[in-house]
Enzyme design. Structure first.
Site, short mmCIF file in Angstrom:
data_model
loop_
_atom_site.label_atom_id
_atom_site.label_comp_id
_atom_site.label_asym_id
_atom_site.label_seq_id
_atom_site.Cartn_x
_atom_site.Cartn_y
_atom_site.Cartn_z
N HIS A 1 43.11 37.47 36.45
CA HIS A 1 42.54 36.14 36.64
C HIS A 1 43.12 35.51 37.91
O HIS A 1 42.41 34.95 38.74
CB HIS A 1 42.92 35.20 35.49
CG HIS A 1 42.30 35.53 34.16
ND1 HIS A 1 43.04 35.66 33.01
CD2 HIS A 1 41.01 35.74 33.81
CE1 HIS A 1 42.23 35.93 32.00
NE2 HIS A 1 41.00 35.99 32.44
N LYS B 1 35.66 33.31 19.35
CA LYS B 1 36.94 34.02 19.48
C LYS B 1 38.04 33.22 18.80
O LYS B 1 38.03 31.99 18.87
CB LYS B 1 37.31 34.20 20.96
CG LYS B 1 36.40 35.14 21.72
CD LYS B 1 36.89 35.29 23.16
CE LYS B 1 35.93 36.11 24.01
NZ LYS B 1 36.31 36.13 25.43
N SER C 1 42.82 39.99 28.94
CA SER C 1 43.75 39.25 28.07
C SER C 1 43.92 40.02 26.75
O SER C 1 45.04 40.10 26.23
CB SER C 1 43.21 37.86 27.77
OG SER C 1 43.05 37.13 28.96
P1 ADP Z 1 35.60 35.06 29.07
O1 ADP Z 1 35.97 35.00 27.62
O2 ADP Z 1 34.65 33.96 29.48
O3 ADP Z 1 35.18 36.41 29.60
P2 ADP Z 1 38.16 35.49 30.29
O4 ADP Z 1 39.30 34.55 30.23
O5 ADP Z 1 38.30 36.79 29.59
O6 ADP Z 1 36.94 34.65 29.78
O7 ADP Z 1 37.76 35.77 31.80
C1 ADP Z 1 37.45 34.76 32.71
C2 ADP Z 1 36.94 35.35 34.00
O8 ADP Z 1 37.94 36.14 34.61
C3 ADP Z 1 35.74 36.29 33.84
O9 ADP Z 1 34.89 36.13 34.94
C4 ADP Z 1 36.35 37.64 33.87
O10 ADP Z 1 35.42 38.64 34.30
C5 ADP Z 1 37.44 37.44 34.87
N1 ADP Z 1 38.51 38.41 34.70
C6 ADP Z 1 39.23 38.68 33.60
N2 ADP Z 1 40.11 39.67 33.81
C7 ADP Z 1 39.94 40.05 35.11
C8 ADP Z 1 40.52 41.04 35.94
N3 ADP Z 1 41.46 41.87 35.48
N4 ADP Z 1 40.09 41.14 37.23
C9 ADP Z 1 39.11 40.32 37.67
N5 ADP Z 1 38.51 39.38 36.94
C10 ADP Z 1 38.91 39.24 35.68
#
Ligand code: ADP
Length: 160
Positions: A19, A43, A130
């Protein structure tokens, strides 16, 4: 000229280096990036919203043009409320694509003025989420380099 704002939405349960990489790079392109925690009803989060805010604030304190916020409604409504025309998302593998395309198409239908920008993950984080970090931390695996120090400590505290 109007400030170019981008909303970076997600669950951030908790924030990872993947992130952060997207946020840091986004902050060099946009005037301001708002990290918006969306409380996803489908979730069950490990960290409360307050804990997630705190962790994000700690992890991004060196980036000047980033702030954290929370929203419960629709992303497009939130973006409009903030006067933002851009949404910033990260793309990891092909598996992210279908889901992101569905959401982006729906958002476009709801609010044609809002554009979604995708940034390709840094290769070193393409496997990182995550959920996987929580899974590894739960069984005492090493998560250094995958999450900021404050998050590592918070995960250790949760699972001990
Ligand atoms: P959601 O539940 O909306 O997917 P997340 O917190 O999992 O929320 O992710 C938020 C954003 O960060 C999303 O666009 C996701 O694709 C991006 N993201 C999560 N992990 C990574 C990573 N390792 N590299 C790049 N982008 C990421």
């Amino acid at each position: 000229m109007q400030k170019k704002l981008a909303i970076c939405p997600g669950s951030f349960d908790p924030i990872t280096n993947g992130h952060l990489d997207i946020i840091r790079r986004g902050a060099t392109i946009f005037d301001e990036v708002i990290i918006a925690i969306f409380n996803n009803q489908s979730k069950t989060p490990l960290f409360s919203v307050e804990e997630r805010i705190h962790l994000i604030e700690q992890a991004t304190k060196d980036i000047e043009n980033v702030r954290v916020d929370v929203s419960e409604g629709l992303l497009v409504d939130y973006a409009k409320e903030q006067n933002a025309h851009a949404v910033l998302r990260g793309l990891r593998a092909v598996s992210d694509f279908e889901y992101e395309m569905q959401i982006t198409s729906m958002n476009k239908k709801l609010e044609p003025d809002i554009e979604t920008f995708f940034m390709m993950t840094n290769n070193q984080y393409s496997f990182l989420s995550s959920s996987i970090v929580k899974e590894v931390a739960r069984y005492n695996g090493n998560i250094t380099n995958l999450v900021p120090k404050v998050v590592e400590e918070a995960l250790l505290a949760k699972f001990n």
